[in-house]
Motif scaffolding. Sequence first.
Motif, PDB file in Angstrom:
ATOM      1  N   UNK A 155     -30.250  24.690  13.461  1.00  0.00           N
ATOM      2  CA  UNK A 155     -29.511  23.566  12.874  1.00  0.00           C
ATOM      3  C   UNK A 155     -28.030  23.624  13.270  1.00  0.00           C
ATOM      4  N   UNK A 156     -27.540  24.811  13.587  1.00  0.00           N
ATOM      5  CA  UNK A 156     -26.146  24.924  14.015  1.00  0.00           C
ATOM      6  C   UNK A 156     -25.895  24.156  15.313  1.00  0.00           C
ATOM      7  N   UNK A 157     -26.920  24.075  16.167  1.00  0.00           N
ATOM      8  CA  UNK A 157     -26.752  23.286  17.396  1.00  0.00           C
ATOM      9  C   UNK A 157     -26.520  21.826  17.024  1.00  0.00           C
ATOM     10  N   UNK A 158     -27.198  21.385  15.974  1.00  0.00           N
ATOM     11  CA  UNK A 158     -26.995  20.023  15.493  1.00  0.00           C
ATOM     12  C   UNK A 158     -25.609  19.844  14.902  1.00  0.00           C
ATOM     13  N   UNK A 159     -25.232  20.775  14.015  1.00  0.00           N
ATOM     14  CA  UNK A 159     -23.946  20.649  13.319  1.00  0.00           C
ATOM     15  C   UNK A 159     -22.778  20.776  14.306  1.00  0.00           C
ATOM     16  N   UNK A 160     -22.926  21.630  15.306  1.00  0.00           N
ATOM     17  CA  UNK A 160     -21.853  21.768  16.303  1.00  0.00           C
ATOM     18  C   UNK A 160     -21.694  20.459  17.070  1.00  0.00           C
ATOM     19  N   UNK A 184     -37.546  16.506   7.872  1.00  0.00           N
ATOM     20  CA  UNK A 184     -38.615  17.499   7.961  1.00  0.00           C
ATOM     21  C   UNK A 184     -39.021  18.051   6.607  1.00  0.00           C
ATOM     22  N   UNK A 185     -39.601  19.242   6.611  1.00  0.00           N
ATOM     23  CA  UNK A 185     -40.053  19.849   5.353  1.00  0.00           C
ATOM     24  C   UNK A 185     -38.861  20.453   4.596  1.00  0.00           C
ATOM     25  N   UNK A 186     -39.160  21.023   3.434  1.00  0.00           N
ATOM     26  CA  UNK A 186     -38.089  21.507   2.557  1.00  0.00           C
ATOM     27  C   UNK A 186     -37.252  22.578   3.252  1.00  0.00           C
ATOM     28  N   UNK A 187     -37.892  23.459   3.999  1.00  0.00           N
ATOM     29  CA  UNK A 187     -37.154  24.538   4.668  1.00  0.00           C
ATOM     30  C   UNK A 187     -36.224  23.960   5.735  1.00  0.00           C
ATOM     31  N   UNK A 188     -36.716  22.946   6.452  1.00  0.00           N
ATOM     32  CA  UNK A 188     -35.886  22.322   7.486  1.00  0.00           C
ATOM     33  C   UNK A 188     -34.689  21.599   6.868  1.00  0.00           C
ATOM     34  N   UNK A 189     -34.927  20.957   5.757  1.00  0.00           N
ATOM     35  CA  UNK A 189     -33.822  20.276   5.067  1.00  0.00           C
ATOM     36  C   UNK A 189     -32.778  21.286   4.604  1.00  0.00           C
ATOM     37  N   UNK A 190     -33.250  22.408   4.096  1.00  0.00           N
ATOM     38  CA  UNK A 190     -32.317  23.466   3.651  1.00  0.00           C
ATOM     39  C   UNK A 190     -31.483  23.971   4.830  1.00  0.00           C
ATOM     40  N   UNK A 191     -32.168  24.155   5.956  1.00  0.00           N
ATOM     41  CA  UNK A 191     -31.495  24.631   7.165  1.00  0.00           C
ATOM     42  C   UNK A 191     -30.381  23.660   7.570  1.00  0.00           C
ATOM     43  N   UNK A 192     -30.705  22.373   7.494  1.00  0.00           N
ATOM     44  CA  UNK A 192     -29.766  21.313   7.866  1.00  0.00           C
ATOM     45  C   UNK A 192     -28.538  21.357   6.956  1.00  0.00           C
ATOM     46  N   UNK A 193     -28.799  21.418   5.647  1.00  0.00           N
ATOM     47  CA  UNK A 193     -27.687  21.433   4.690  1.00  0.00           C
ATOM     48  C   UNK A 193     -26.835  22.697   4.862  1.00  0.00           C
ATOM     49  N   UNK A 194     -27.507  23.812   5.104  1.00  0.00           N
ATOM     50  CA  UNK A 194     -26.794  25.084   5.266  1.00  0.00           C
ATOM     51  C   UNK A 194     -25.829  25.021   6.463  1.00  0.00           C
ATOM     52  N   UNK A 195     -26.307  24.457   7.565  1.00  0.00           N
ATOM     53  CA  UNK A 195     -25.443  24.367   8.753  1.00  0.00           C
ATOM     54  C   UNK A 195     -24.243  23.468   8.465  1.00  0.00           C
ATOM     55  N   UNK A 196     -24.482  22.349   7.793  1.00  0.00           N
ATOM     56  CA  UNK A 196     -23.373  21.439   7.453  1.00  0.00           C
ATOM     57  C   UNK A 196     -22.379  22.166   6.555  1.00  0.00           C
ATOM     58  N   UNK A 197     -22.884  22.917   5.576  1.00  0.00           N
ATOM     59  CA  UNK A 197     -21.992  23.660   4.670  1.00  0.00           C
ATOM     60  C   UNK A 197     -21.076  24.604   5.439  1.00  0.00           C
ATOM     61  N   UNK A 198     -21.631  25.263   6.440  1.00  0.00           N
ATOM     62  CA  UNK A 198     -20.835  26.259   7.163  1.00  0.00           C
ATOM     63  C   UNK A 198     -19.871  25.647   8.169  1.00  0.00           C
ATOM     64  N   UNK A 199     -20.233  24.507   8.756  1.00  0.00           N
ATOM     65  CA  UNK A 199     -19.401  23.946   9.836  1.00  0.00           C
ATOM     66  C   UNK A 199     -18.390  22.915   9.390  1.00  0.00           C
ATOM     67  N   UNK A 200     -18.551  22.389   8.153  1.00  0.00           N
ATOM     68  CA  UNK A 200     -17.663  21.308   7.720  1.00  0.00           C
ATOM     69  C   UNK A 200     -16.193  21.718   7.698  1.00  0.00           C
ATOM     70  N   UNK A 201     -15.876  22.781   6.959  1.00  0.00           N
ATOM     71  CA  UNK A 201     -14.460  23.145   6.824  1.00  0.00           C
ATOM     72  C   UNK A 201     -13.853  23.614   8.148  1.00  0.00           C
ATOM     73  N   UNK A 202     -14.533  24.474   8.898  1.00  0.00           N
ATOM     74  CA  UNK A 202     -13.967  24.842  10.214  1.00  0.00           C
ATOM     75  C   UNK A 202     -13.725  23.622  11.114  1.00  0.00           C
ATOM     76  N   UNK A 203     -14.586  22.607  10.994  1.00  0.00           N
ATOM     77  CA  UNK A 203     -14.369  21.391  11.807  1.00  0.00           C
ATOM     78  C   UNK A 203     -13.076  20.692  11.396  1.00  0.00           C
TER      79      UNK A 203
END
Lengths: 311, 93
Positions: free
Chosen positions: A119-124, A175-194
Amino acid sequence: MTIEELERKFQDRIDAEEKIEAKDWMPEEYRKTLIRQISQHAHSEVVGMLPEGNWVTRAPNLKRKAILLAKIQDEAGHGLYLYSAAETLGVERDSLIDDLHSGKAKYSSIFNYPAISWADMGAIGWLVDGAAIMNQVALCRTSYGPYARAMVRICKEESFHQRQGYDILLSLSRGNAAQKRMCQDAINRWWWPSLMMFGPNDAHSPHSAQSMKWKIKRVSNDELRQRFVDMTVPQCEILGMKLPDDKLKWNPERGHYDFGEIDWSEFNNVLKGNGPCNKERLADRLNAHLDGAWVREAAMAHSEKRARRTA
Amino acid sequence: MKNWPLFEIFIRSKNGLDHRHVGSLHAADAEMAIENARDVYTRRMEGVSIWVVESKNITASDPSEAEALFEPAMDKIYRHPTFYDLPDELKHM
């Protein structure tokens, strides 16, 4: 002409929106500022390939892998456009690269964060490239011709980067619940540094005033950051995800989103070299350069040998 | 080791148009410069033909002499068709 006259004439040209070209007279400080900024920008493109390289062999399918490779190849190209633009100012490519490797020159701190999930590839792509585009679109009007032309070319190619990132997150968000969690987690980590990518607040940005006067910089850090927030919030809503900021709220009076205060101590700490990946990135970059030395030498030896034969 | 020599790259985007300067790159020789130019400047079908020339072989005019070089053309406005004041009845020329 005296130096004062030359400087005044130079500023007149800038004020008249004339572009400055490589061989034109320019103040030494203008030249230095450009070399610093353009090479830093080039280094960022090059180091920016490293977090993504981590995922080439682990992309979820062949299509994603091919796209990721194309994006990384673009970034190598962007680094090259920028190094070439810097070289028009009279610096040698090797010395710029040496400055990166010795730590004398900086690159964007964002690449000192790890890319730990797909998901980090997406968030980046979505956030980091999105923030970069915001900055680069403004730089298409920068006063130095070769830099502006490199930016135009880069911007044309970057919009694919942002879309492919968003596309990755869109798939995960559906996607499924795990994929959604992955997506949200990446956004959480990349938002402020962005958000930090736009640099310090205007009041604390040491080089800004002179750069704005010379029109190297066309839009201030805070204004670009605000544009980025305004653009990104609705895109995040479509993903059905949440940006990690409780203070994020539409302000109808300003016509913009309000958002929380950035943790500048984290920014400064990463800038000083204490981010999660500073040492790893620089070591990887240096190793790649040293490992490739024999190829560069062999290519030169081959071309010299051929030149001798035809002579 | 020394930098590879610098090449200026010119691309023809499609037949019928001029080659246009797009940027520069380092390469060990001209052949490699063409291959690298293909990779760097034509990844999205931007070209059908590439010229490369070593940057040191280009002689450029001096910007500080631009006035002396180009000014003589300024006072010869009769070279432009709009200089001529023709009767309104004349529809096409």
